[in-house]
Design a protein around this motif. Structure first.
Motif, PDB file in Angstrom:
ATOM      1  N   GLU A  57      52.824  20.683  85.507  1.00  0.00           N
ATOM      2  CA  GLU A  57      53.547  20.825  84.237  1.00  0.00           C
ATOM      3  C   GLU A  57      52.580  21.229  83.124  1.00  0.00           C
ATOM      4  O   GLU A  57      51.484  20.714  83.068  1.00  0.00           O
TER       5      GLU A  57
ATOM      6  N   GLY B 180      39.522  21.297  77.976  1.00  0.00           N
ATOM      7  CA  GLY B 180      38.594  21.538  76.865  1.00  0.00           C
ATOM      8  C   GLY B 180      39.131  21.028  75.542  1.00  0.00           C
ATOM      9  O   GLY B 180      38.400  20.998  74.550  1.00  0.00           O
ATOM     10  N   TYR B 181      40.405  20.624  75.506  1.00  0.00           N
ATOM     11  CA  TYR B 181      41.020  20.263  74.213  1.00  0.00           C
ATOM     12  C   TYR B 181      41.977  19.078  74.311  1.00  0.00           C
ATOM     13  O   TYR B 181      42.625  18.739  73.328  1.00  0.00           O
ATOM     14  N   SER B 182      42.075  18.471  75.505  1.00  0.00           N
ATOM     15  CA  SER B 182      43.035  17.362  75.634  1.00  0.00           C
ATOM     16  C   SER B 182      42.658  16.439  76.782  1.00  0.00           C
ATOM     17  O   SER B 182      41.909  16.820  77.684  1.00  0.00           O
TER      18      SER B 182
ATOM     19  N   VAL C 278      46.045  28.506  84.382  1.00  0.00           N
ATOM     20  CA  VAL C 278      44.668  28.715  83.888  1.00  0.00           C
ATOM     21  C   VAL C 278      43.724  27.706  84.524  1.00  0.00           C
ATOM     22  O   VAL C 278      44.085  26.541  84.691  1.00  0.00           O
TER      23      VAL C 278
ATOM     24  N   SER D 228      39.895  26.456  83.408  1.00  0.00           N
ATOM     25  CA  SER D 228      38.877  26.644  82.368  1.00  0.00           C
ATOM     26  C   SER D 228      37.707  25.701  82.636  1.00  0.00           C
ATOM     27  O   SER D 228      36.776  26.048  83.349  1.00  0.00           O
ATOM     28  N   THR D 229      37.772  24.460  82.128  1.00  0.00           N
ATOM     29  CA  THR D 229      36.701  23.501  82.459  1.00  0.00           C
ATOM     30  C   THR D 229      36.811  23.065  83.915  1.00  0.00           C
ATOM     31  O   THR D 229      35.871  22.512  84.470  1.00  0.00           O
TER      32      THR D 229
ATOM     33  N   GLY E  32      38.713  20.694  84.768  1.00  0.00           N
ATOM     34  CA  GLY E  32      39.060  19.258  84.733  1.00  0.00           C
ATOM     35  C   GLY E  32      40.379  18.945  85.416  1.00  0.00           C
ATOM     36  O   GLY E  32      40.487  17.969  86.176  1.00  0.00           O
ATOM     37  N   THR E  33      41.381  19.776  85.201  1.00  0.00           N
ATOM     38  CA  THR E  33      42.710  19.522  85.753  1.00  0.00           C
ATOM     39  C   THR E  33      42.707  19.685  87.272  1.00  0.00           C
ATOM     40  O   THR E  33      43.136  18.777  88.012  1.00  0.00           O
TER      41      THR E  33
HETATM   42  O1  LIG Z   1      40.560  23.843  83.600  1.00  0.00           O
HETATM   43  P1  LIG Z   1      41.067  22.997  82.493  1.00  0.00           P
HETATM   44  O2  LIG Z   1      40.086  22.865  81.360  1.00  0.00           O
HETATM   45  O3  LIG Z   1      41.527  21.663  82.982  1.00  0.00           O
HETATM   46  O4  LIG Z   1      42.305  23.742  81.819  1.00  0.00           O
HETATM   47  C1  LIG Z   1      43.407  24.207  82.575  1.00  0.00           C
HETATM   48  C2  LIG Z   1      44.664  23.438  82.303  1.00  0.00           C
HETATM   49  O5  LIG Z   1      44.995  23.543  80.918  1.00  0.00           O
HETATM   50  C3  LIG Z   1      46.355  23.896  80.795  1.00  0.00           C
HETATM   51  O6  LIG Z   1      47.144  22.773  80.852  1.00  0.00           O
HETATM   52  P2  LIG Z   1      47.665  21.918  79.604  1.00  0.00           P
HETATM   53  O7  LIG Z   1      47.344  20.480  79.888  1.00  0.00           O
HETATM   54  O8  LIG Z   1      47.176  22.484  78.306  1.00  0.00           O
HETATM   55  O9  LIG Z   1      49.209  21.983  79.744  1.00  0.00           O
HETATM   56  P3  LIG Z   1      50.393  23.008  79.616  1.00  0.00           P
HETATM   57  O10 LIG Z   1      50.454  23.707  80.943  1.00  0.00           O
HETATM   58  O11 LIG Z   1      51.511  22.076  79.404  1.00  0.00           O
HETATM   59  O12 LIG Z   1      50.129  23.960  78.475  1.00  0.00           O
HETATM   60  C4  LIG Z   1      46.609  24.731  82.038  1.00  0.00           C
HETATM   61  O13 LIG Z   1      47.973  24.770  82.357  1.00  0.00           O
HETATM   62  C5  LIG Z   1      45.793  24.066  83.105  1.00  0.00           C
HETATM   63  O14 LIG Z   1      46.529  23.084  83.811  1.00  0.00           O
END
Ligand SMILES: O=P(O)(O)OC[C@H]1O[C@H](OP(=O)(O)OP(=O)(O)O)[C@H](O)[C@@H]1O
Ligand code: HPA
Length: 190
Positions: A62, A101-103, A124, A126-127, A129-130
């Motif tokens: 999600e 990177g922001y949450s 995406v 990025s870091t 982390g997810t």
């Molecule tokens: O590699 P990372 O630094 O972890 O970033 C990637 C995560 O960031 C975004 O999720 P977000 O939690 O912003 O949720 P969203 O899909 O609801 O926008 C994106 O959908 C990835 O799951």
């Protein structure tokens, strides 16, 4: 190859979220509106680079993994499983911590069991982390990860996934700065 995605990425606005240069794009934000032809282009491409026949479920997170993962599910008839940001307190629910990177927040896996074969599809990386937290949780659960696919990649986070033995397929790799978005690589063009 992935022309709609590449062109729209180059035109993405970039804003600051704290220190983080955050690009805004339909696939990663739903803003502005999502062109169904772009989702189709991405789903078609993913089907060319993964062996979907062996997959029990397409796993996404999600919210913004859902449009592409759902397109794949509709195209293949393979079920969709969504990792949610809220708990349901069902038996077998697995909680993990997500940090980007922001949450920071919690994610909850439901509907998966030991031996299930999944591909993970997200918008995406990025870091990392997810996806790192998700891959670790799935390995502990005994879920088999056949592929990890991210539509867009930025930064070095994917390297830590490699350390876990997972080689993510990143369709388009970008650089994001205050000046905007630059395309660095397209999967298959290395
Ligand atoms: O590699 P990372 O630094 O972890 O970033 C990637 C995560 O960031 C975004 O999720 P977000 O939690 O912003 O949720 P969203 O899909 O609801 O926008 C994106 O959908 C990835 O799951
Ligand atoms: O810069 C970004 N934009 C949109 N989604 C994201 N998920 C991680 N980083 C980003």
């Amino acid at each position: 190859m992935l022309e709609k995605l590449k062109t729209s990425l180059i035109n993405s606005p970039v804003i600051k979220r704290g220190e983080y240069n955050y690009f805004i794009h339909p696939i990663s934000d739903g803003v502005p509106s999502i062109d169904p032809h772009m989702v189709e282009e991405i789903a078609e491409y993913i089907l060319q680079i993964t062996d979907i026949k062996k997959v029990d479920t397409i796993l996404t997170i999600e919210a913004m993994g859902i449009p592409v993962a759902n397109a794949l599910s509709l195209k293949t008839g393979i079920p969709l499983t969504i990792v949610r940001k809220r708990p349901y307190f069902l038996e077998g629910e697995v909680e993990l911590s997500q940090s980007t990177g922001y949450s920071k927040g919690a994610l909850y896996i439901n509907g998966l069991k030991k031996g299930d074969r999944v591909i993970i599809v997200d918008d995406v990386i990025s870091t990392g982390g997810t996806l790192i937290a998700l891959v670790k949780a799935l390995k502990t659960m005994g879920v088999e990860i056949l592929d990890v696919i991210s539509v867009i990649g930025r930064g070095n986070g994917y390297l830590q996934l490699k350390e876990l033995g997972v080689e993510p397929k990143i369709l388009v790799t970008i650089d994001v700065s205050e000046k905007g978005v630059e395309i660095k690589n397209v999967f298959g063009n290395e």
